[in-house]
Enzyme design. Structure first.
Site, mmCIF file in Angstrom:
data_model
loop_
_atom_site.group_PDB
_atom_site.id
_atom_site.type_symbol
_atom_site.label_atom_id
_atom_site.label_comp_id
_atom_site.label_asym_id
_atom_site.label_seq_id
_atom_site.Cartn_x
_atom_site.Cartn_y
_atom_site.Cartn_z
ATOM 1 N N ASN A 52 -39.064 -54.402 -13.366
ATOM 2 C CA ASN A 52 -39.980 -53.640 -12.687
ATOM 3 C C ASN A 52 -40.947 -52.503 -13.305
ATOM 4 O O ASN A 52 -40.699 -52.665 -14.531
ATOM 5 C CB ASN A 52 -39.015 -52.314 -11.923
ATOM 6 C CG ASN A 52 -38.131 -52.908 -10.893
ATOM 7 O OD1 ASN A 52 -38.384 -53.851 -10.121
ATOM 8 N ND2 ASN A 52 -37.004 -52.145 -10.638
ATOM 9 N N LYS B 178 -34.830 -71.143 -25.087
ATOM 10 C CA LYS B 178 -35.878 -70.991 -24.283
ATOM 11 C C LYS B 178 -36.066 -72.088 -23.274
ATOM 12 O O LYS B 178 -36.133 -73.361 -23.545
ATOM 13 C CB LYS B 178 -37.323 -70.839 -25.377
ATOM 14 C CG LYS B 178 -38.425 -70.770 -24.755
ATOM 15 C CD LYS B 178 -39.543 -70.740 -25.484
ATOM 16 C CE LYS B 178 -40.914 -70.556 -24.854
ATOM 17 N NZ LYS B 178 -42.032 -70.977 -25.668
ATOM 18 N N PRO C 119 -25.376 -53.888 -10.089
ATOM 19 C CA PRO C 119 -24.488 -52.725 -9.635
ATOM 20 C C PRO C 119 -25.687 -51.498 -9.345
ATOM 21 O O PRO C 119 -26.734 -51.300 -9.996
ATOM 22 C CB PRO C 119 -23.608 -52.156 -10.727
ATOM 23 C CG PRO C 119 -24.433 -52.781 -11.938
ATOM 24 C CD PRO C 119 -25.071 -53.996 -11.279
ATOM 25 N N ASP C 120 -25.598 -50.776 -8.284
ATOM 26 C CA ASP C 120 -26.404 -49.553 -8.050
ATOM 27 C C ASP C 120 -25.487 -48.374 -8.847
ATOM 28 O O ASP C 120 -24.566 -47.818 -8.294
ATOM 29 C CB ASP C 120 -26.136 -49.344 -6.504
ATOM 30 C CG ASP C 120 -27.240 -48.099 -6.328
ATOM 31 O OD1 ASP C 120 -27.496 -47.162 -7.022
ATOM 32 O OD2 ASP C 120 -28.125 -48.257 -5.235
ATOM 33 N N ILE C 121 -26.151 -48.153 -9.827
ATOM 34 C CA ILE C 121 -25.638 -47.039 -10.988
ATOM 35 C C ILE C 121 -25.494 -45.707 -10.495
ATOM 36 O O ILE C 121 -24.382 -45.304 -10.448
ATOM 37 C CB ILE C 121 -26.599 -47.053 -12.291
ATOM 38 C CG1 ILE C 121 -26.672 -48.683 -12.832
ATOM 39 C CG2 ILE C 121 -25.993 -46.118 -13.284
ATOM 40 C CD1 ILE C 121 -27.649 -48.557 -13.926
ATOM 41 N N PHE D 141 -34.281 -40.856 -7.087
ATOM 42 C CA PHE D 141 -35.832 -40.933 -7.027
ATOM 43 C C PHE D 141 -36.249 -42.265 -6.024
ATOM 44 O O PHE D 141 -35.444 -43.197 -6.104
ATOM 45 C CB PHE D 141 -36.456 -41.356 -8.459
ATOM 46 C CG PHE D 141 -36.925 -40.022 -9.171
ATOM 47 C CD1 PHE D 141 -36.139 -39.220 -9.528
ATOM 48 C CD2 PHE D 141 -38.243 -39.861 -9.291
ATOM 49 C CE1 PHE D 141 -36.528 -38.043 -10.306
ATOM 50 C CE2 PHE D 141 -38.802 -38.761 -9.796
ATOM 51 C CZ PHE D 141 -38.007 -37.754 -10.166
ATOM 52 N N LYS E 94 -32.299 -43.210 2.450
ATOM 53 C CA LYS E 94 -31.844 -43.466 1.099
ATOM 54 C C LYS E 94 -30.726 -42.423 0.684
ATOM 55 O O LYS E 94 -29.733 -42.665 -0.177
ATOM 56 C CB LYS E 94 -32.802 -43.771 0.126
ATOM 57 C CG LYS E 94 -32.565 -44.732 -1.074
ATOM 58 C CD LYS E 94 -33.788 -44.967 -1.873
ATOM 59 C CE LYS E 94 -34.431 -46.269 -1.332
ATOM 60 N NZ LYS E 94 -35.638 -46.916 -1.939
ATOM 61 N N LYS F 76 -26.883 -43.200 -0.354
ATOM 62 C CA LYS F 76 -26.243 -42.899 -1.749
ATOM 63 C C LYS F 76 -25.644 -41.683 -1.693
ATOM 64 O O LYS F 76 -25.122 -41.216 -2.745
ATOM 65 C CB LYS F 76 -27.523 -42.962 -2.721
ATOM 66 C CG LYS F 76 -28.146 -44.338 -2.453
ATOM 67 C CD LYS F 76 -28.931 -44.579 -3.894
ATOM 68 C CE LYS F 76 -29.745 -45.752 -3.604
ATOM 69 N NZ LYS F 76 -30.181 -46.704 -4.789
HETATM 70 O O1 C5P Z 1 -32.390 -48.123 -3.696
HETATM 71 P P1 C5P Z 1 -33.570 -47.744 -4.537
HETATM 72 O O2 C5P Z 1 -33.594 -48.667 -5.933
HETATM 73 O O3 C5P Z 1 -34.759 -47.473 -4.208
HETATM 74 O O4 C5P Z 1 -32.993 -46.346 -5.104
HETATM 75 C C1 C5P Z 1 -33.550 -45.531 -6.195
HETATM 76 C C2 C5P Z 1 -32.611 -44.784 -6.948
HETATM 77 O O5 C5P Z 1 -31.488 -45.385 -7.055
HETATM 78 C C3 C5P Z 1 -33.462 -44.316 -8.008
HETATM 79 O O6 C5P Z 1 -32.764 -42.885 -8.691
HETATM 80 C C4 C5P Z 1 -32.695 -45.345 -9.085
HETATM 81 O O7 C5P Z 1 -32.475 -44.787 -10.383
HETATM 82 C C5 C5P Z 1 -31.402 -45.686 -8.385
HETATM 83 N N1 C5P Z 1 -30.956 -46.898 -8.825
HETATM 84 C C6 C5P Z 1 -29.601 -47.255 -9.695
HETATM 85 N N2 C5P Z 1 -29.304 -48.673 -9.801
HETATM 86 C C7 C5P Z 1 -29.674 -49.660 -9.057
HETATM 87 C C8 C5P Z 1 -30.861 -49.448 -8.301
HETATM 88 C C9 C5P Z 1 -31.465 -48.095 -7.948
HETATM 89 O O8 C5P Z 1 -29.206 -46.206 -10.341
HETATM 90 N N3 C5P Z 1 -29.243 -50.797 -9.065
#
Ligand code: C5P
Length: 399
Positions: A210, A289, A305-307, A323, A337, A341
């Site tokens: 990103n 490569k 994973p969504d940390i 954020f 969001k 979350k």
């Molecule tokens: O769902 P989205 O990516 O827009 O959410 C953004 C928030 O979730 C941010 O705080 C980002 O640091 C966190 N995030 C995360 N793990 C991910 C995706 C997003 O912790 N895989």
């Protein structure tokens, strides 16, 4: 800027083209309520006259160790005894070398040696002078003496060259000084911040990522530290220096970031997830490569994973702040969001405003509604955000 109200600041100006910016800095400090006294080196007076600083600070400007303009002839030690902070801006290579070695051969260097307050130094010089091993040594010595270095920034220089060595802009120096006087609202709290992008490897030299400079996350870590917190900063790859007194854990991928976050979590009171974590990673990362074939290439991506969501759903979750970078409908998308979350607070910014820039504007969404932080530099916004978080956190503790 209530934090600077009535704070006594001794501003030392040394010889460099950036001395003209110190005039604007004096104006901004005075406007913020600070009591500013200016001391100039002989060389600084070649660039800007003392009269300019006298007019802006409303006080006589001191330049000479030998003139007995102090009532008891002790100007060389008196003026840095009675202040809350000493700021040298601009600080020339020569002055930095003197400071590092305790040389005291003029009024300003003597005041620095005799001080009892914190010392801030904003370097300003040609990029080769900044990169010179002698300057590097002096700067390392200053850091080990707990002198706080503000900048320098990188960019176009008066000499026509481009590189590191530019003095921070007056507004940035004002933000840094304000931070120093921030109330210690997070004293004793452990705060975990993620920042920067993640890199999801395709092969040893290619990756999906990103776009994220990491500037906002680093500013949040710095502001939390200035509010008295013990800060761990888990960071994806960035070019930014680690903020002073912050523990940085360097990671590359989202999977590595998740491991580092979980390892740092014990004892964390507040988790602020600023990182632009990649939502997907290649199903396979090639060890060798990948070779160009001319044929179309199809990638299979797996969700990461969504940390943040994982941490926020733990039974012992810390106070979690997310954020969200959105391109439209900031309030609706941000609030959705936040609910999804299960966060007490989410910080929304417009992608178009935020990416890579030094300025930003933020929308804070919490249980009480929305709260806009108008456009400002990222450090100022981070400081205001930390104030808001500290308030919400203490209210939650009282429940
Ligand atoms: O769902 P989205 O990516 O827009 O959410 C953004 C928030 O979730 C941010 O705080 C980002 O640091 C966190 N995030 C995360 N793990 C991910 C995706 C997003 O912790 N895989």
């Amino acid at each position: 800027m209530p934090h600077l109200q009535a704070k006594r600041i001794l501003l030392g100006v040394t010889g460099g083209v950036a001395a003209y910016k110190a005039a604007e800095l004096t104006r901004l400090l005075v406007k913020a309520g600070a009591d500013v006294r200016v001391v100039m080196t002989e060389a600084a007076t070649q660039f800007v006259t003392p009269l300019t600083f006298q007019a802006l600070s409303g006080k006589p400007v001191l330049t000479n160790l030998w003139a007995s303009d102090a009532d008891n002839g002790m100007a060389h030690i008196d003026y840095s005894r009675d202040v809350d902070a000493l700021l040298i801006a601009p600080a020339s290579a020569d002055f930095i070398a003197k400071l590092a070695h305790g040389v005291a051969d003029d009024l300003l260097s003597t005041l620095c040696l005799a001080r009892t307050c914190p010392l801030f130094v904003a370097p300003a010089m040609n990029r080769q002078m900044w990169d010179n091993p002698a300057t590097r040594r002096s700067v390392a010595l200053l850091r080990s003496d707990e002198v706080m270095l503000l900048g320098p920034a990188s960019g176009a220089q008066a000499c026509g060259e481009i590189g590191p060595g530019r003095m921070l802009e007056p507004a940035e120096l004002l933000a840094q000084m304000t931070l120093n006087f921030q109330p210690k609202s997070l004293a004793g709290k452990r705060v975990l911040v993620t920042a920067g992008p993640t890199l999801e490897a395709l092969d040893p030299v290619r990756a999906l990522t990103n776009l994220s400079s990491g500037k906002m996350g680093y500013a949040v870590a710095q502001a939390a530290q200035a509010a008295g917190a013990e800060v761990v900063l888990v960071s994806g790859p960035t070019c930014l220096p680690t903020p002073a007194n912050v523990q940085r854990v360097a990671v590359r991928s989202a999977a590595e970031m998740a491991v580092a976050v979980n390892a740092a979590l014990p004892g964390v009171a507040i988790f602020i997830s600023v990182a632009a974590v990649a939502d997907y990673r290649p199903a396979q990362a090639s060890e060798q490569k990948l070779k160009k074939t001319g044929a179309p290439l199809t990638l299979t991506l797996l969700p990461n994973p969504d940390i943040l969501a994982d941490v926020a759903s733990r039974p012992d979750a810390p106070f979690c702040v997310g954020f969200a970078a959105e391109s439209e409908n900031l309030l609706a998308h941000g609030e959705a969001k936040r609910q999804r979350k299960r966060l007490p607070l989410i910080v929304v910014n417009r992608v178009q405003d935020a990416l890579g820039s030094d300025d930003n504007e933020l929308l804070l969404l919490d249980d009480a509604g929305s709260h806009a932080l108008p456009r400002a530099d990222k450090l100022t916004l981070a400081r205001q955000l930390i104030d808001h978080i500290a308030n919400l956190y203490s209210l939650k503790k009282q429940e």
